[in-house]
Enzyme design. Structure first.
Site, PDB file in Angstrom:
ATOM      1  N   THR A 295      84.064 -70.814  51.820  1.00 20.32           N
ATOM      2  CA  THR A 295      83.699 -70.035  52.801  1.00 20.32           C
ATOM      3  C   THR A 295      85.095 -69.341  53.236  1.00 20.32           C
ATOM      4  OG1 THR A 295      84.294 -71.834  54.640  1.00 20.32           O
ATOM      5  CG2 THR A 295      82.221 -71.448  53.720  1.00 20.32           C
ATOM      6  N   MET A 296      85.102 -68.295  54.180  1.00 21.19           N
ATOM      7  CA  MET A 296      86.206 -67.683  54.821  1.00 21.19           C
ATOM      8  C   MET A 296      86.983 -68.742  55.585  1.00 21.19           C
ATOM      9  SD  MET A 296      84.534 -64.351  56.326  1.00 21.19           S
ATOM     10  CE  MET A 296      83.246 -65.378  57.161  1.00 21.19           C
TER      11      MET A 296
ATOM     12  N   SER B 234      92.931 -67.001  49.467  1.00 20.21           N
ATOM     13  CA  SER B 234      94.026 -66.391  49.211  1.00 20.21           C
ATOM     14  C   SER B 234      95.212 -67.177  49.463  1.00 20.21           C
ATOM     15  CB  SER B 234      93.906 -65.103  50.146  1.00 20.21           C
ATOM     16  OG  SER B 234      92.692 -64.527  50.181  1.00 20.21           O
TER      17      SER B 234
ATOM     18  N   GLU C 108      89.359 -61.844  46.106  1.00 20.14           N
ATOM     19  CA  GLU C 108      88.271 -61.203  46.856  1.00 20.14           C
ATOM     20  C   GLU C 108      87.186 -60.851  45.530  1.00 20.14           C
ATOM     21  OE1 GLU C 108      87.698 -61.263  49.529  1.00 20.14           O
ATOM     22  OE2 GLU C 108      89.943 -61.042  50.610  1.00 20.14           O
ATOM     23  N   ALA C 109      87.077 -61.779  44.535  1.00 19.72           N
ATOM     24  CA  ALA C 109      86.111 -61.647  43.289  1.00 19.72           C
ATOM     25  C   ALA C 109      84.616 -61.332  43.841  1.00 19.72           C
ATOM     26  CB  ALA C 109      86.491 -62.836  42.542  1.00 19.72           C
TER      27      ALA C 109
ATOM     28  N   CYS D 236      89.072 -70.796  54.510  1.00 15.58           N
ATOM     29  CA  CYS D 236      89.306 -72.177  53.787  1.00 15.58           C
ATOM     30  C   CYS D 236      90.450 -72.020  52.857  1.00 15.58           C
ATOM     31  CB  CYS D 236      87.955 -72.433  52.845  1.00 15.58           C
ATOM     32  SG  CYS D 236      87.880 -71.515  51.436  1.00 15.58           S
ATOM     33  N   GLY D 237      91.362 -70.933  52.827  1.00 15.59           N
ATOM     34  CA  GLY D 237      92.408 -70.988  52.186  1.00 15.59           C
ATOM     35  C   GLY D 237      92.462 -70.520  50.692  1.00 15.59           C
TER      36      GLY D 237
END
Length: 244
Positions: free
Chosen positions: A10-11, A16, A87-88, A13-14
């Site tokens: 999810t957003m 990047s 951002e795949a 969660c690290g």
């Protein structure tokens, strides 16, 4: 053997942050990578983490050909030892096929990072294709948390602070946007299904949910007749006796 690895979560969660860590570790060993991204929150041609780390990247917009780009670089004397694609989820299925071809034909590791489902709990086309083709899928272990404290498993979109479940699949926003803009929030499945984001739940008071049932009806205790008193005797039912 080279691999196509999909790091999902999810957003918050690290993802990047891990992409930047992989880049750091490999470049420190003398390897040279190609970094790609799409619609990063920091702007075009950037790979950024919410921890504040940023590096330059190649913007892979609609129609961008990953395989052709790598072939041109290598045949012109350039070097590439691995590929990072952040951002795949925003990539087209055909672009995921190109990443797989880079692994198979050029012998390079490809590390793709992205969220799996959108704010409607539907698979992103790019993420779906990665699930279908990846040699390995790694679910990140850093758990993002819902406002209730449970593990967050779903992404929610908010507009003006209110959760929405309709609209275009891709609208760039962030979890730190002002309330009057498009933003995103991570929720557990229960509160995503109930459309209950932090603002709607008034998360300052984390009270447990109450089951929707009526309270039991308790009959009122019988009252003694007027002018008489009831005295309780231990071990025996109460007996009426005259009042003094």
């Amino acid at each position: 053997m080279p691999e196509l690895v999909f790091f999902s979560g999810t957003m918050d969660c690290g993802k990047s942050t891990l992409a930047l860590q992989i880049e750091h570790n490999r470049s420190a060993r003398g390897l040279q990578g190609m970094i790609f991204t799409r619609d990063d929150r920091a702007g075009e041609g950037k790979l950024s983490s919410r921890l504040g780390l940023v590096t330059e990247a190649i913007e892979a917009g609609a129609g961008f050909d990953f395989y052709a780009h790598l072939v041109r670089r290598l045949t012109s004397g350039g070097r590439a030892d691995y590929v990072i694609a952040d951002e795949a989820q925003f990539l087209e299925p055909e672009q995921i096929d190109q990443l797989a071809r880079i692994v198979d034909d050029l012998g390079l590791d490809v590390f793709a990072f992205g969220i799996t489902t959108d704010f409607r709990t539907k698979l992103f086309p790019g993420s779906q294709r990665l699930v279908e083709l990846a040699d390995r899928i790694e679910v990140l272990q850093v758990e993002a948390l819902c406002w209730c404290g449970a593990r967050a498993t779903h992404n929610a979109r908010t507009v003006g602070g209110e959760m929405v479940v309709e609209g275009a699949q891709v609208v760039v926003g962030d979890v730190n946007r002002p309330e009057n803009e498009v933003g995103y929030e991570v929720l557990c499945r229960r509160h995503h299904q109930r459309r209950m984001n932090a603002a709607a739940a008034r998360a300052a008071t984390l009270s447990p949910d109450v089951l929707p049932v009526d309270p039991p009806v308790v009959p009122a205790p019988a009252q003694p007749p007027a002018g008489r008193a009831v005295v309780a005797t231990p071990g025996a039912p109460p007996e009426p006796r005259p009042a003094p």
